[in-house]
Design a protein around this motif. Structure first.
Motif, PDB file in Angstrom:
ATOM      1  N   VAL A 219       0.909  -1.846   3.661  1.00 44.91           N
ATOM      2  CA  VAL A 219       1.836  -1.547   4.756  1.00 44.91           C
ATOM      3  C   VAL A 219       1.357  -0.286   5.472  1.00 44.91           C
ATOM      4  CG1 VAL A 219       4.208  -0.894   5.337  1.00 44.91           C
ATOM      5  CG2 VAL A 219       3.789  -2.613   3.576  1.00 44.91           C
ATOM      6  N   GLY A 220       1.419  -0.299   6.786  1.00 42.62           N
ATOM      7  CA  GLY A 220       1.060   0.884   7.556  1.00 42.62           C
ATOM      8  C   GLY A 220       1.686   0.807   8.934  1.00 42.62           C
ATOM      9  N   ALA A 221       1.455   1.847   9.741  1.00 41.34           N
ATOM     10  CA  ALA A 221       2.027   1.905  11.083  1.00 41.34           C
ATOM     11  C   ALA A 221       0.968   2.408  12.051  1.00 41.34           C
ATOM     12  CB  ALA A 221       3.246   2.824  11.104  1.00 41.34           C
ATOM     13  N   HIS A 242       2.497   5.041   2.729  1.00 40.79           N
ATOM     14  CA  HIS A 242       2.438   5.938   1.573  1.00 40.79           C
ATOM     15  C   HIS A 242       3.290   7.187   1.789  1.00 40.79           C
ATOM     16  CE1 HIS A 242      -0.358   3.404  -0.481  1.00 40.79           C
ATOM     17  NE2 HIS A 242      -1.062   3.302   0.631  1.00 40.79           N
ATOM     18  N   THR A 243       4.347   7.027   2.567  1.00 37.86           N
ATOM     19  CA  THR A 243       5.395   8.035   2.611  1.00 37.86           C
ATOM     20  C   THR A 243       6.508   7.601   1.652  1.00 37.86           C
ATOM     21  OG1 THR A 243       6.438   6.939   4.511  1.00 37.86           O
ATOM     22  CG2 THR A 243       4.889   8.710   4.972  1.00 37.86           C
ATOM     23  N   THR A 244       7.295   8.550   1.192  1.00 39.35           N
ATOM     24  CA  THR A 244       8.280   8.271   0.149  1.00 39.35           C
ATOM     25  C   THR A 244       9.542   7.643   0.725  1.00 39.35           C
ATOM     26  OG1 THR A 244       7.444  10.118  -1.168  1.00 39.35           O
ATOM     27  CG2 THR A 244       9.640   9.284  -1.709  1.00 39.35           C
ATOM     28  N   LEU A 245       9.901   6.488   0.188  1.00 43.51           N
ATOM     29  CA  LEU A 245      11.155   5.827   0.538  1.00 43.51           C
ATOM     30  C   LEU A 245      12.212   6.081  -0.529  1.00 43.51           C
ATOM     31  CD1 LEU A 245      12.738   3.873   2.390  1.00 43.51           C
ATOM     32  CD2 LEU A 245      11.781   1.985   1.051  1.00 43.51           C
ATOM     33  N   ARG A 257       4.836   7.970  -6.162  1.00 44.49           N
ATOM     34  CA  ARG A 257       5.918   7.068  -6.566  1.00 44.49           C
ATOM     35  C   ARG A 257       6.893   6.871  -5.400  1.00 44.49           C
ATOM     36  NH1 ARG A 257       5.969   6.470 -12.223  1.00 44.49           N
ATOM     37  NH2 ARG A 257       7.983   5.389 -12.044  1.00 44.49           N
ATOM     38  N   GLY A 258       7.472   5.687  -5.346  1.00 43.13           N
ATOM     39  CA  GLY A 258       8.506   5.415  -4.361  1.00 43.13           C
ATOM     40  C   GLY A 258       8.014   5.211  -2.945  1.00 43.13           C
TER      41      GLY A 258
END
Length: 404
Positions: A219-221, A242-245, A257-258
């Motif tokens: 996943v990316g933007a 790879h940002t935290t959700l 993580r997350g």
């Protein structure tokens, strides 16, 4: 970085070519209006592209109260370009004419346990060889091959710096490919390729600020800011997956993580399905594509498990996209790649609902969220434009030598 007059001229030449291919045929005055360049500059650049064989004269159109305007179009017979989409489960190649119309397609599977650089390079070579063979005489005039590889790419040196889902580090991918592919090669990643395809032919065309959410195994933007592709200082812009959700959430291949990717990428969706109905007919444990296809069918048939999983995926994705809306205030967000295409309208509706709930009201009211409408593989299409850019630069550097 200070731009020289040569840099500006090169950029203008490519912009004129891009506009012509995306809206062909067109006139010189229309190009001047679209690009903001003077009519004299456009006429000069069009003349150069005609001499190179990239454009052809395409007749005339009537103008109000004046002489008929000459039209120019991409020279479809001027050569071919190849775009290659290396994904976690397949290698897909498409061969295009200079108008970026698809002439041939080929696909090679990437099976678990067959993801070493040597194996993947062999699959790319096989796919490229297949489309060239299918194209026959047209395939003999390949001007370049654009290759998209998921991960962080050093495009100047042709190195795959890091591919999180593959475990690759500092792989000289372009050199490896050059050992078995005889055409000029150009390397980048799917975020930039998808965004470029949308800029040329999709929802980003004519827009100022666009986010293209690439929803597949990874996943990316991709970002198009000010109407142009935004790469970042190290060509790494867009690693939003790879940002935290979820704080201290699911472990991610990146070591954190997350991450967003662990919840809305295909493996994360499969994990949700496994937790709800591990032995049900929707889950195909070793086949992402079959699982997402089964989910799409399940939604259409009203299967409660499918509906629940896709609703939760859309909610999580919408929350993550809301942060992009607040941060970037874009005009449009495009949901792209194969997972978004297969889950379609149910996913889109859920994302819109979540963004409306979690983003600030003003930027949320200004953004349009849509599914990509590009009919072919957007990664291949975008990768082919990288090959086109390289071919144009090489021809100009060689003193304007004609392609054909």
């Amino acid at each position: 970085m200070k731009r020289t007059s040569r840099d500006i001229r090169t950029a203008n030449r490519y912009e004129v070519l891009r506009r012509i291919i995306a809206r062909s045929p067109t006139s010189r005055p229309e190009l001047a209006a679209a690009t903001g360049l003077s009519l004299a500059t456009v006429a000069t650049l069009v003349g150069e592209l005609l001499e190179l064989g990239m454009l052809t004269e395409a007749g005339f159109e009537e103008s109000a109260g004046g002489r008929p305007r000459g039209l120019v179009a991409a020279n479809a017979s001027g050569g071919t370009l190849i775009g290659v989409d290396i994904a976690e489960t397949y290698v897909h190649a498409e061969l295009f004419d200079l108008g970026l119309t698809v002439l041939a397609r080929a696909q090679e599977p990437v099976r678990p346990g067959e993801r070493t650089p040597k194996q993947v390079v062999a699959q790319v070579a096989a796919a490229v060889g297949s489309v060239v063979a299918q194209a026959g005489a047209n395939g003999a005039r390949v001007l370049g091959v654009g290759v998209s590889m998921p991960g962080q790419v050093d495009r100047e040196n042709g190195v795959l710096v890091h591919a999180t889902n593959w475990g690759w580090h500092d792989v000289p991918l372009l050199d490896l490919l050059a050992g078995c592919i005889a055409y000029p090669l150009h390397l980048d990643n799917p975020l930039h390729a998808c965004t470029t395809a949308e800029l040329w032919f999709g929802a980003a065309r004519g827009r100022c600020d666009t986010v293209v959410v690439n929803l597949g195994t990874g996943v990316g933007a991709g970002l198009a800011l000010g109407g142009a592709l935004h790469r970042g200082v190290s060509n790494s812009a867009g690693e939003w997956g790879h940002t935290t959700l979820v704080l201290d959430g699911r472990p991610c291949h990146c070591g954190s993580r997350g991450c967003v990717e662990t919840y809305v990428g295909a493996p994360g969706i499969m994990r949700d399905l496994r937790e709800r109905d591990a032995h049900g007919p929707l889950l195909h444990p070793d086949d992402e594509t079959a699982t997402i296809d089964a989910l799409a069918r399940g939604i259409a048939e009203g299967d409660p498990v499918a509906v629940d999983v896709v609703r939760e995926t859309a909610r999580r994705l919408g929350i993550a996209i809301a942060a992009l809306v607040n941060l970037l205030n874009p005009e449009v967000i495009v949901l792209s790649s194969w997972v978004a295409r297969r889950l379609g309208e149910p996913l889109l509706a859920g994302v819109r609902e979540a963004v409306a709930r979690h983003a600030l009201r003003r930027p949320a009211s200004a953004v349009e969220i849509v599914l990509s409408t590009i009919p072919t593989d957007p990664v291949c299409l975008g990768a082919a434009t990288f090959a086109l850019e390289g071919a144009l630069a090489s021809a100009v550097a060689a003193g304007g030598r004609h392609f054909v």
